[in-house]
Design a protein around this motif. Structure first.
Motif, PDB file in Angstrom:
ATOM      1  N   GLY A  53      16.254  11.371 -11.868  1.00  0.00           N
ATOM      2  CA  GLY A  53      17.354   9.985 -11.903  1.00  0.00           C
ATOM      3  C   GLY A  53      18.473  10.039 -11.223  1.00  0.00           C
ATOM      4  N   ARG A  54      18.622  10.928 -10.065  1.00  0.00           N
ATOM      5  CA  ARG A  54      19.857  10.886  -9.473  1.00  0.00           C
ATOM      6  C   ARG A  54      19.571  10.229  -8.105  1.00  0.00           C
ATOM      7  N   PRO A  55      20.848   9.919  -7.391  1.00  0.00           N
ATOM      8  CA  PRO A  55      20.554   9.451  -5.951  1.00  0.00           C
ATOM      9  C   PRO A  55      19.870   9.909  -5.055  1.00  0.00           C
ATOM     10  N   TRP A  56      19.295   9.171  -4.142  1.00  0.00           N
ATOM     11  CA  TRP A  56      18.384   9.684  -3.088  1.00  0.00           C
ATOM     12  C   TRP A  56      19.024  10.251  -1.834  1.00  0.00           C
ATOM     13  N   CYS A  57      20.374  10.389  -1.792  1.00  0.00           N
ATOM     14  CA  CYS A  57      21.161  10.667  -0.697  1.00  0.00           C
ATOM     15  C   CYS A  57      20.393  11.811   0.079  1.00  0.00           C
ATOM     16  N   ILE A  58      20.323  13.110  -0.815  1.00  0.00           N
ATOM     17  CA  ILE A  58      19.835  14.119  -0.067  1.00  0.00           C
ATOM     18  C   ILE A  58      18.497  14.293   0.520  1.00  0.00           C
ATOM     19  N   GLY A  59      17.835  13.280   0.011  1.00  0.00           N
ATOM     20  CA  GLY A  59      16.491  13.230   0.489  1.00  0.00           C
ATOM     21  C   GLY A  59      16.197  12.119   1.735  1.00  0.00           C
ATOM     22  N   LYS A  60      17.521  11.265   1.773  1.00  0.00           N
ATOM     23  CA  LYS A  60      17.164  10.006   2.659  1.00  0.00           C
ATOM     24  C   LYS A  60      18.208  10.062   3.814  1.00  0.00           C
ATOM     25  N   ALA A  61      19.665  10.497   3.367  1.00  0.00           N
ATOM     26  CA  ALA A  61      20.766  10.202   4.364  1.00  0.00           C
ATOM     27  C   ALA A  61      21.543  11.078   4.723  1.00  0.00           C
ATOM     28  N   GLU A  92       0.883  -1.162  -0.045  1.00  0.00           N
ATOM     29  CA  GLU A  92      -0.050   0.086   0.023  1.00  0.00           C
ATOM     30  C   GLU A  92       0.862   1.346   0.278  1.00  0.00           C
ATOM     31  N   HIS A  93       1.920   1.299   0.569  1.00  0.00           N
ATOM     32  CA  HIS A  93       2.863   2.283   0.657  1.00  0.00           C
ATOM     33  C   HIS A  93       3.543   2.393  -0.829  1.00  0.00           C
ATOM     34  N   ALA A  94       4.118   1.499  -1.550  1.00  0.00           N
ATOM     35  CA  ALA A  94       4.559   1.452  -2.738  1.00  0.00           C
ATOM     36  C   ALA A  94       3.451   2.127  -3.657  1.00  0.00           C
ATOM     37  N   LYS A  95       2.100   1.730  -3.482  1.00  0.00           N
ATOM     38  CA  LYS A  95       0.926   2.222  -4.336  1.00  0.00           C
ATOM     39  C   LYS A  95       0.982   3.889  -4.239  1.00  0.00           C
ATOM     40  N   GLU A  96       0.909   4.174  -2.881  1.00  0.00           N
ATOM     41  CA  GLU A  96       0.761   5.398  -2.501  1.00  0.00           C
ATOM     42  C   GLU A  96       1.977   6.376  -3.134  1.00  0.00           C
ATOM     43  N   MET A  97       3.245   5.706  -3.452  1.00  0.00           N
ATOM     44  CA  MET A  97       4.163   6.333  -4.290  1.00  0.00           C
ATOM     45  C   MET A  97       4.398   6.499  -5.504  1.00  0.00           C
ATOM     46  N   GLY A  98       3.064   5.809  -6.137  1.00  0.00           N
ATOM     47  CA  GLY A  98       3.136   5.652  -7.395  1.00  0.00           C
ATOM     48  C   GLY A  98       3.310   4.388  -8.152  1.00  0.00           C
ATOM     49  N   PHE A  99       3.667   3.475  -7.454  1.00  0.00           N
ATOM     50  CA  PHE A  99       4.408   1.951  -7.948  1.00  0.00           C
ATOM     51  C   PHE A  99       3.384   0.958  -7.736  1.00  0.00           C
ATOM     52  N   THR A 100       3.559  -0.242  -8.298  1.00  0.00           N
ATOM     53  CA  THR A 100       2.537  -1.376  -8.000  1.00  0.00           C
ATOM     54  C   THR A 100       2.808  -2.072  -6.945  1.00  0.00           C
ATOM     55  N   GLY A 101       3.809  -2.168  -6.281  1.00  0.00           N
ATOM     56  CA  GLY A 101       4.011  -3.066  -5.121  1.00  0.00           C
ATOM     57  C   GLY A 101       4.587  -4.433  -5.244  1.00  0.00           C
ATOM     58  N   ARG A 102       5.166  -4.474  -6.620  1.00  0.00           N
ATOM     59  CA  ARG A 102       5.209  -6.097  -6.887  1.00  0.00           C
ATOM     60  C   ARG A 102       6.843  -6.081  -7.529  1.00  0.00           C
ATOM     61  N   GLU A 103       7.930  -4.935  -7.195  1.00  0.00           N
ATOM     62  CA  GLU A 103       8.854  -5.237  -7.759  1.00  0.00           C
ATOM     63  C   GLU A 103       9.973  -5.951  -6.617  1.00  0.00           C
ATOM     64  N   PRO A 104      10.927  -6.324  -7.328  1.00  0.00           N
ATOM     65  CA  PRO A 104      12.154  -6.894  -6.022  1.00  0.00           C
ATOM     66  C   PRO A 104      12.530  -5.683  -5.038  1.00  0.00           C
ATOM     67  N   PRO A 105      12.850  -6.379  -4.098  1.00  0.00           N
ATOM     68  CA  PRO A 105      13.573  -5.472  -3.217  1.00  0.00           C
ATOM     69  C   PRO A 105      14.499  -4.272  -3.634  1.00  0.00           C
ATOM     70  N   PHE A 106      14.837  -3.076  -3.169  1.00  0.00           N
ATOM     71  CA  PHE A 106      15.790  -2.338  -3.582  1.00  0.00           C
ATOM     72  C   PHE A 106      16.187  -1.672  -2.239  1.00  0.00           C
ATOM     73  N   PHE A 107      17.610  -0.986  -2.535  1.00  0.00           N
ATOM     74  CA  PHE A 107      18.149  -0.802  -0.988  1.00  0.00           C
ATOM     75  C   PHE A 107      18.755   0.686  -1.158  1.00  0.00           C
ATOM     76  N   PHE A 108      18.892   1.344  -0.113  1.00  0.00           N
ATOM     77  CA  PHE A 108      19.799   2.470  -0.090  1.00  0.00           C
ATOM     78  C   PHE A 108      20.393   2.650   1.402  1.00  0.00           C
ATOM     79  N   LEU A 109      21.296   3.439   1.476  1.00  0.00           N
ATOM     80  CA  LEU A 109      21.985   3.458   2.755  1.00  0.00           C
ATOM     81  C   LEU A 109      21.994   5.005   3.580  1.00  0.00           C
ATOM     82  N   LYS A 110      22.029   4.844   4.800  1.00  0.00           N
ATOM     83  CA  LYS A 110      22.382   6.122   5.562  1.00  0.00           C
ATOM     84  C   LYS A 110      23.718   5.853   6.212  1.00  0.00           C
ATOM     85  N   PRO A 111      24.314   7.056   6.386  1.00  0.00           N
ATOM     86  CA  PRO A 111      25.606   6.824   7.277  1.00  0.00           C
ATOM     87  C   PRO A 111      25.431   6.505   8.753  1.00  0.00           C
ATOM     88  N   ALA A 112      26.158   5.986   9.376  1.00  0.00           N
ATOM     89  CA  ALA A 112      25.873   5.480  10.692  1.00  0.00           C
ATOM     90  C   ALA A 112      25.602   6.689  11.649  1.00  0.00           C
TER      91      ALA A 112
END
Ligand code: MN
Length: 231
Positions: A127-135, A36-56
């Protein structure tokens, strides 16, 4: 050994019932791991998992019974909460099979994957990295880690977050698209997991903005609550 300046202190999280703390290594996060979160972000919710990192050092430790504080971050006008179950890795490994995953888990905690949603959205569009939004700094509040043996059925635990007492996100770990064991299988195929790694396993639907002065209370059944105020 001497250094040209003092190295930063090891980031660590308290462990319930233990004097020793859990030293943090890498902080992995799973994207869109509840349908349901994938859908609220505009996706199907059926893709393989993907990952990003935050610094410790994005970790903000909040002790049991205390209320932590994070600053309202710079550059954003849309600062979102994402309540997540956090898995703490105690034994490393690569190509771990889902059936063996629990042997690698030290314990569990409640976490918030705080997100500068407007910046993340702009990076996605370009199409840029998410770092500034997440990390960014202070983006990963976490409560104490409970050793796995003391946690009941985490795979069916309810998780929720309230803001100023009002319900925002409420779901169950059972609704993870890729459950904890499967996530460890995928993650350890891409990286050799190491002791001290944390995995923020993803957030359910209902992500929304907080503003200065808001109090978030994150819960995962069976774990200590995570109380965080936005300064
Ligand atoms: Mn997240």
């Amino acid at each position: 050994m001497s250094y040209v300046f003092n190295p930063p202190a090891t980031v660590s999280v308290p462990v319930v019932g233990r004097a020793e703390r859990f030293p943090v290594n890498r902080v992995y996060c799973v994207g869109r791991n509840y349908e349901e979160h994938a859908k609220e972000m505009g996706f199907t919710g059926r893709e393989p998992p993907f990952f990003f990192l935050k610094p410790a050092n994005a970790i903000v430790v909040v002790n049991a019974g205390e209320t932590g504080s994070i600053p309202y971050p710079t550059l954003t006008k849309n600062f979102h909460h994402e309540i997540e179950l956090v898995v703490a890795i105690g034994t490393g490994g690569k190509n771990i099979k889902a059936a063996d995953a629990t042997k690698h888990i030290f314990g569990y905690a409640v976490g918030l994957d705080m997100t500068r949603r407007d910046l993340q959205g702009e990076m996605k569009k370009q199409g840029r990295p998410w770092c500034i939004g997440k990390a960014f700094d202070h983006s990963a509040p976490i409560g104490p880690i409970v050793p796995a043996a003391q946690v009941g059925d985490i795979n069916n635990a309810e998780l929720a977050v309230t803001v100023n007492g009002a319900h925002r996100q409420k779901s169950t770990v059972a609704k993870l698209i890729w459950n904890v064991a499967e996530t460890i299988e995928y993650l350890s195929a891409a990286w050799e997991l190491q002791p001290g790694d944390l995995i923020y396993t993803g957030t359910p639907e209902g992500v929304a903005a907080v503003v200065s002065g808001d109090l978030m209370v994150g819960t995962v059944a069976g774990l200590p609550d995570l109380r965080v105020k936005v300064a």
